[in-house]
Structures are given as C-alpha cells and as structure tokens.
Design a protein around this motif. Sequence first.
Motif, PDB file in Angstrom:
ATOM      1  N   TYR A  34       0.830  -1.202   0.000  1.00 41.97           N
ATOM      2  CA  TYR A  34       0.000   0.000   0.000  1.00 41.97           C
ATOM      3  C   TYR A  34       0.872   1.264   0.000  1.00 41.97           C
ATOM      4  CZ  TYR A  34      -4.228  -2.621   1.251  1.00 41.97           C
ATOM      5  OH  TYR A  34      -5.304  -3.468   1.255  1.00 41.97           O
ATOM      6  N   TRP A  39      -1.592   7.769  -3.111  1.00 40.43           N
ATOM      7  CA  TRP A  39      -3.031   7.647  -2.854  1.00 40.43           C
ATOM      8  C   TRP A  39      -3.717   9.006  -3.047  1.00 40.43           C
ATOM      9  CZ3 TRP A  39      -5.629   3.274  -0.202  1.00 40.43           C
ATOM     10  CH2 TRP A  39      -4.869   2.102  -0.292  1.00 40.43           C
ATOM     11  N   ASP A 141      -4.358   9.652   3.636  1.00 36.04           N
ATOM     12  CA  ASP A 141      -4.873   8.290   3.431  1.00 36.04           C
ATOM     13  C   ASP A 141      -4.271   7.265   4.386  1.00 36.04           C
ATOM     14  OD1 ASP A 141      -7.054   7.861   1.682  1.00 36.04           O
ATOM     15  OD2 ASP A 141      -5.855   8.628   0.028  1.00 36.04           O
ATOM     16  N   TYR A 144      -7.697   3.487   6.397  1.00 32.19           N
ATOM     17  CA  TYR A 144      -8.298   2.576   5.425  1.00 32.19           C
ATOM     18  C   TYR A 144      -8.507   1.270   6.171  1.00 32.19           C
ATOM     19  CZ  TYR A 144      -3.379   1.283   5.034  1.00 32.19           C
ATOM     20  OH  TYR A 144      -2.091   0.912   5.327  1.00 32.19           O
ATOM     21  N   TYR A 145      -8.743   0.194   5.479  1.00 31.49           N
ATOM     22  CA  TYR A 145      -9.117  -1.017   6.197  1.00 31.49           C
ATOM     23  C   TYR A 145      -7.905  -1.684   6.848  1.00 31.49           C
ATOM     24  CZ  TYR A 145     -11.321  -5.341   7.409  1.00 31.49           C
ATOM     25  OH  TYR A 145     -11.790  -6.403   8.127  1.00 31.49           O
ATOM     26  N   ASN A 170      -8.135  12.390   3.594  1.00 28.83           N
ATOM     27  CA  ASN A 170      -8.510  10.980   3.469  1.00 28.83           C
ATOM     28  C   ASN A 170      -9.643  10.764   2.497  1.00 28.83           C
ATOM     29  OD1 ASN A 170      -7.218   8.939   5.441  1.00 28.83           O
ATOM     30  ND2 ASN A 170      -9.155   7.994   4.835  1.00 28.83           N
ATOM     31  N   LYS A 171      -9.529   9.693   1.758  1.00 29.91           N
ATOM     32  CA  LYS A 171     -10.664   9.246   0.941  1.00 29.91           C
ATOM     33  C   LYS A 171     -11.513   8.351   1.829  1.00 29.91           C
ATOM     34  CE  LYS A 171     -11.698   6.848  -3.374  1.00 29.91           C
ATOM     35  NZ  LYS A 171     -12.262   7.804  -4.313  1.00 29.91           N
ATOM     36  N   ARG A 173     -13.839   5.441   2.509  1.00 27.10           N
ATOM     37  CA  ARG A 173     -14.100   4.181   1.792  1.00 27.10           C
ATOM     38  C   ARG A 173     -15.022   3.236   2.554  1.00 27.10           C
ATOM     39  NH1 ARG A 173      -8.665   5.406   1.337  1.00 27.10           N
ATOM     40  NH2 ARG A 173      -7.958   5.718  -0.793  1.00 27.10           N
ATOM     41  N   PHE A 174     -14.827   3.150   3.884  1.00 26.99           N
ATOM     42  CA  PHE A 174     -15.501   2.106   4.652  1.00 26.99           C
ATOM     43  C   PHE A 174     -16.260   2.724   5.834  1.00 26.99           C
ATOM     44  CE2 PHE A 174     -11.409   0.389   3.113  1.00 26.99           C
ATOM     45  CZ  PHE A 174     -11.905  -0.537   2.207  1.00 26.99           C
ATOM     46  N   ASP A 177     -14.203   4.085   8.566  1.00 32.31           N
ATOM     47  CA  ASP A 177     -13.607   5.417   8.385  1.00 32.31           C
ATOM     48  C   ASP A 177     -14.455   6.463   9.119  1.00 32.31           C
ATOM     49  OD1 ASP A 177     -12.102   3.921   6.666  1.00 32.31           O
ATOM     50  OD2 ASP A 177     -12.571   5.071   4.877  1.00 32.31           O
ATOM     51  N   GLU A 199     -14.593  12.778  -5.446  1.00 31.57           N
ATOM     52  CA  GLU A 199     -13.508  11.854  -5.062  1.00 31.57           C
ATOM     53  C   GLU A 199     -13.727  11.243  -3.681  1.00 31.57           C
ATOM     54  OE1 GLU A 199     -12.941  14.970  -6.209  1.00 31.57           O
ATOM     55  OE2 GLU A 199     -11.195  15.015  -7.527  1.00 31.57           O
ATOM     56  N   MET A 200     -14.751  11.734  -2.946  1.00 28.36           N
ATOM     57  CA  MET A 200     -14.992  11.295  -1.556  1.00 28.36           C
ATOM     58  C   MET A 200     -13.774  11.576  -0.675  1.00 28.36           C
ATOM     59  SD  MET A 200     -18.037   9.781  -1.302  1.00 28.36           S
ATOM     60  CE  MET A 200     -18.020   8.506  -0.069  1.00 28.36           C
TER      61      MET A 200
END
Length: 210
Positions: A34, A39, A141, A144-145, A170-171, A173-174, A177, A199-200
């Motif tokens: 990653y 990112w 970023d 994330y998960y 940060n984007k 995603r989950f 988050d 882009e969230m």
Amino acid sequence: MQKSWESSIFYSLIVERFCFGGHDISIRESFDSYGALVWPGAVALCSYLEANHKHVSLLDKAVLELGAGTGLVSIVACLMGAWVTATDMPGILDNLNFNLSRNTQGRCRYTPQVAQLIWGEVLDNTFPSSIYNYDYILCADVVYYHHCLDDLLFTMKHFCKRGTTLLWANKIRFPSDLNFIENFKKAFNTTLLVELPDEMVQIYQATAKE
Ligand SMILES: C[S@@+](CC[C@H](N)C(=O)[O-])C[C@H]1O[C@@H](n2cnc3c(N)ncnc32)[C@H](O)[C@@H]1O
C-alpha cells in the motif's frame, strides 16, 4: 548453456509525475505494498498546500508526516521550505528515501529526514514529547481497512500538542472510516477544510483540545 526458462519474481516499477508549486516531481511506485503507491489523499493534500501556501506557510516549520508511503506530501512540504521528517513502517523506507532524495537534493532549504515510526509503538522512547515538537503533522490516506486505527489516533494525539496543527486528508471508503472521524473529532478541535464529493476526499485541520 542456454536456460530454456527461469522463474523470476519482480515487482514492476512505475514512475508517476506531478507538478506542485512549479516543481516537477517524479515518484517511483510499485505494486508490492500500500505504501508504494500514491493515494488520492496525498494528491489532495499537496493541492491544498499549494493553493493555500500563503495561509499555511511551511517555511522553516518542523513537519512530521505519518504513513508517508512514497513521500509525495513530504516532498512538497520540503520544497515549500519545511524541515521534514517522513515516517513509515520499515519495508517502506527505502523507496521513501529514494523518492525524497531524488526530488529534494539541491532544491530545498533543509535535507528531509526519513525515520521508522510504527503507530503506537514505544513513542515515549523513540519520539519523546520533551524533545520532538512539530509545527505541523501531515497525514494522507492513513485511514483505510486495517486494525491500527486506535494506534493511529494515539499517535496523532502524541504529536498534536499545543502549538501543533495536524492536517489529515482521506478518501472515505468504509464505515470504519466514519467511526474514526467521530473519534478524531472527539479527540481534537477540528475544522473541515476541504470536501471533494466526487472523489470522496476530505481534509481536516486539527489542534489539541486545551
Ligand atoms: C494507503 S497508504 C498511504 C500512503 C501515502 N500517505 C499516500 O497517501 O500516498 C498508508 C500508509 O500508512 C502506512 N501504515 C499503515 N499502517 C501503519 C502503522 N501501523 N504504522 C505506521 N505506518 C503505517 C503504510 O505503510 C502506508 O505507507
């Protein structure tokens, strides 16, 4: 004797090019982790720093980046005149060092530092608050998960003391988050600086609660 076939493991390396603040930046990436890719949060944070360089002046400021990955954010901060320490996990540091050196040598006021920093791990020994004080903490970023979100928040609190500004891009995603954002807001005085709905991606500024 010619070998008919030889197995080989290789990671394909890619170079991504960016331009921030009039500086051409080339980032070596690979697919093996990653932290070896740029990112969206990093690009958003660099764009924010570029667009707001009068308001967020990094000149001669001490800056720490958490989870720096390929180093794009640290490079931009360094090119803006900051004294930067870019940190990440051990396996990421070689490529981080490579990208920082190739993009900052002979172009910056301060030589950037690269250091291992695993969130939550022995920070009182490796980065004691009595010695390590930063004007800015930059994070892109880093949510994330994964299972280190409590350690990440602990690390943010360790460094974001009175007089420090933390910028986190940060984007989203989950669902986890969103939990992190709630805990982040409880831990700090926060302002949502930027929201990019397509882009969230969000960018928050945080300072320590008195
Ligand atoms: C999604 S990547 C983002 C990299 C870079 N900031 C960017 O936006 O391009 C997350 C980064 O956090 C780092 N990271 C993940 N867990 C970590 C931990 N427990 N301690 C330190 N760094 C960690 C990874 O190695 C990786 O470089």
